[in-house]
Design a protein around this motif. Structure first.
Motif, PDB file in Angstrom:
ATOM      1  N   ILE A 222      11.496  16.625  12.390  1.00  0.00           N
ATOM      2  CA  ILE A 222      10.621  16.833  11.238  1.00  0.00           C
ATOM      3  C   ILE A 222      11.406  16.641   9.946  1.00  0.00           C
ATOM      4  O   ILE A 222      10.958  15.982   9.006  1.00  0.00           O
ATOM      5  CB  ILE A 222       9.990  18.239  11.272  1.00  0.00           C
ATOM      6  N   LEU A 223      12.605  17.194   9.912  1.00  0.00           N
ATOM      7  CA  LEU A 223      13.421  17.150   8.694  1.00  0.00           C
ATOM      8  C   LEU A 223      14.002  15.765   8.429  1.00  0.00           C
ATOM      9  O   LEU A 223      14.056  15.316   7.285  1.00  0.00           O
ATOM     10  CB  LEU A 223      14.559  18.172   8.794  1.00  0.00           C
ATOM     11  N   PHE A 224      14.424  15.069   9.501  1.00  0.00           N
ATOM     12  CA  PHE A 224      15.180  13.827   9.314  1.00  0.00           C
ATOM     13  C   PHE A 224      14.488  12.589   9.876  1.00  0.00           C
ATOM     14  O   PHE A 224      15.061  11.497   9.848  1.00  0.00           O
ATOM     15  CB  PHE A 224      16.570  13.971   9.944  1.00  0.00           C
ATOM     16  N   GLY A 225      13.262  12.753  10.386  1.00  0.00           N
ATOM     17  CA  GLY A 225      12.521  11.599  10.865  1.00  0.00           C
ATOM     18  C   GLY A 225      12.866  11.164  12.278  1.00  0.00           C
ATOM     19  O   GLY A 225      12.360  10.163  12.768  1.00  0.00           O
ATOM     20  N   GLY A 226      13.732  11.898  12.945  1.00  0.00           N
ATOM     21  CA  GLY A 226      14.114  11.560  14.314  1.00  0.00           C
ATOM     22  C   GLY A 226      15.458  12.182  14.641  1.00  0.00           C
ATOM     23  O   GLY A 226      16.051  12.885  13.818  1.00  0.00           O
ATOM     24  N   LYS A 227      15.926  11.944  15.853  1.00  0.00           N
ATOM     25  CA  LYS A 227      17.246  12.422  16.262  1.00  0.00           C
ATOM     26  C   LYS A 227      17.913  11.318  17.068  1.00  0.00           C
ATOM     27  O   LYS A 227      17.331  10.785  18.005  1.00  0.00           O
ATOM     28  CB  LYS A 227      17.149  13.695  17.090  1.00  0.00           C
ATOM     29  N   ALA A 228      19.140  10.976  16.687  1.00  0.00           N
ATOM     30  CA  ALA A 228      19.842   9.861  17.314  1.00  0.00           C
ATOM     31  C   ALA A 228      20.619  10.312  18.549  1.00  0.00           C
ATOM     32  O   ALA A 228      20.925  11.493  18.719  1.00  0.00           O
ATOM     33  CB  ALA A 228      20.797   9.224  16.304  1.00  0.00           C
ATOM     34  N   ASN A 229      20.933   9.342  19.400  1.00  0.00           N
ATOM     35  CA  ASN A 229      21.843   9.527  20.535  1.00  0.00           C
ATOM     36  C   ASN A 229      21.393  10.615  21.508  1.00  0.00           C
ATOM     37  O   ASN A 229      22.168  11.493  21.889  1.00  0.00           O
ATOM     38  CB  ASN A 229      23.262   9.855  20.040  1.00  0.00           C
ATOM     39  N   ILE A 230      20.129  10.560  21.918  1.00  0.00           N
ATOM     40  CA  ILE A 230      19.665  11.536  22.892  1.00  0.00           C
ATOM     41  C   ILE A 230      19.028  10.832  24.091  1.00  0.00           C
ATOM     42  O   ILE A 230      18.570   9.690  23.987  1.00  0.00           O
ATOM     43  CB  ILE A 230      18.667  12.547  22.290  1.00  0.00           C
ATOM     44  N   ALA A 231      19.044  11.529  25.215  1.00  0.00           N
ATOM     45  CA  ALA A 231      18.483  10.984  26.444  1.00  0.00           C
ATOM     46  C   ALA A 231      18.024  12.137  27.325  1.00  0.00           C
ATOM     47  O   ALA A 231      18.364  13.301  27.077  1.00  0.00           O
ATOM     48  CB  ALA A 231      19.529  10.149  27.172  1.00  0.00           C
ATOM     49  N   ILE A 232      17.234  11.795  28.336  1.00  0.00           N
ATOM     50  CA  ILE A 232      16.797  12.773  29.330  1.00  0.00           C
ATOM     51  C   ILE A 232      17.419  12.389  30.664  1.00  0.00           C
ATOM     52  O   ILE A 232      17.382  11.222  31.068  1.00  0.00           O
ATOM     53  CB  ILE A 232      15.265  12.828  29.424  1.00  0.00           C
ATOM     54  N   LYS A 233      18.006  13.343  31.329  1.00  0.00           N
ATOM     55  CA  LYS A 233      18.684  13.095  32.595  1.00  0.00           C
ATOM     56  C   LYS A 233      17.650  12.855  33.687  1.00  0.00           C
ATOM     57  O   LYS A 233      16.692  13.613  33.835  1.00  0.00           O
ATOM     58  CB  LYS A 233      19.559  14.293  32.944  1.00  0.00           C
TER      59      LYS A 233
END
Length: 279
Positions: A222-233
């Motif tokens: 919400i604050l930054f428009g997204g989140k980088a470098n994430i994945a689901i195992k």
């Protein structure tokens, strides 16, 4: 095929589609009988707030008759807050309680009016017509703005991305079919539970878990428009890289009532492009 965007704010069908949300089957049938005698089309009858939200997203009725007290995990007041916030669909509250004893949340939910039981067919139809005319005036005014989050919620039914409608504590209010598939859970089993119980992200660089999905992924998005470098195992050594987006849901008075959270799994081409940009 998803619902046409034009269906949300247009009246081209000419049908006065009504959703009845009432936990007393006798009263629900009486209301249906009243409306069938007039120029209305009852699209469904449900007894739970969570089903009212789901039906509103899927069918976008022109108006909803909503009991304040319902079965299920979500009451009529809470369901109305999300429906009016996302779609501006007029809602007529009905209640067997004394109107003066109802909580302030009834008036803050954005409902068009409140009818006390018992009421007759004439009273119901008059209030429906007033609500529909006021709604038509609102949506033709220069100040009316299309709710993009509501449009996305409708389109999510046919999307191959996961969508979760969350309350302001991160509890799941609604999720689309792909989200059910992704977490391998039926919506009815996860409602009003925190998204943290069902979604765990990992940092793609360190492979460490991102603790507290709601606080550290949803709210950060919400604050930054997204989140980088994430994945689901997915397997012991496998990860599905993801792009996330979070959109605030505000009530008709501008107060935040929740978040629409989207999870998109990146294709190999998307991952390669992102990696190339970093280099």
């Amino acid at each position: 095929m998803g619902i046409s965007i034009n269906r949300i704010y247009s009246d081209n069908t000419g049908l006065k589609e009504v959703l009845i949300v009432e936990n007393d089957e006798v009263i629900a049938s009486l209301i249906e009988g009243y409306l069938n005698q007039k120029d209305y089309l009852v699209i469904d009858k449900v007894s739970k707030g969570e089903d009212a939200i789901k039906k509103a997203i899927r069918h976008l009725p022109k108006i909803i008759i909503m009991d304040v007290n319902l079965d299920g995990q979500i009451d009529g007041i809470t369901a109305t807050k999300y429906i009016t916030s996302l779609f501006n669909i007029p809602v007529i509250f009905i209640s067997g309680e004394n109107i003066m004893t109802l909580p302030d949340d009834v008036t803050s939910a954005g409902a068009a009016c409140l009818l006390s039981k018992p009421f007759n067919a004439g009273e119901l139809c008059v209030n429906i017509e007033i609500a529909l005319k006021n709604d038509a005036i609102l949506k033709k005014s220069n100040n009316f703005v299309y709710n993009k989050t509501g449009i996305l919620a409708c389109q999510s039914i046919a999307e191959l991305d996961a969508y979760f409608l969350l309350d302001d504590k991160g509890r799941i209010i609604f999720m689309n079919p792909y989200a059910e598939h992704m977490i391998n859970q039926n919506e009815s089993r996860v409602l009003m539970n925190s998204i943290n119980k069902f979604i765990l992200f990992y940092d793609t660089k360190t492979h460490e878990p991102v603790m507290d999905t709601y606080m550290n992924v949803v709210r950060e998005s919400i604050l930054f428009g997204g989140k980088a470098n994430i994945a689901i195992k997915t397997t012991k050594n496998g990860y599905r890289h993801a792009a996330v987006r979070a959109m605030v849901v505000n009530d008709p008075f501008g107060n935040k009532v929740g978040t629409l959270f989207k999870i998109h799994f990146k294709s190999k081409a998307e991952i390669d492009v992102t990696g190339s940009k970093r280099r």
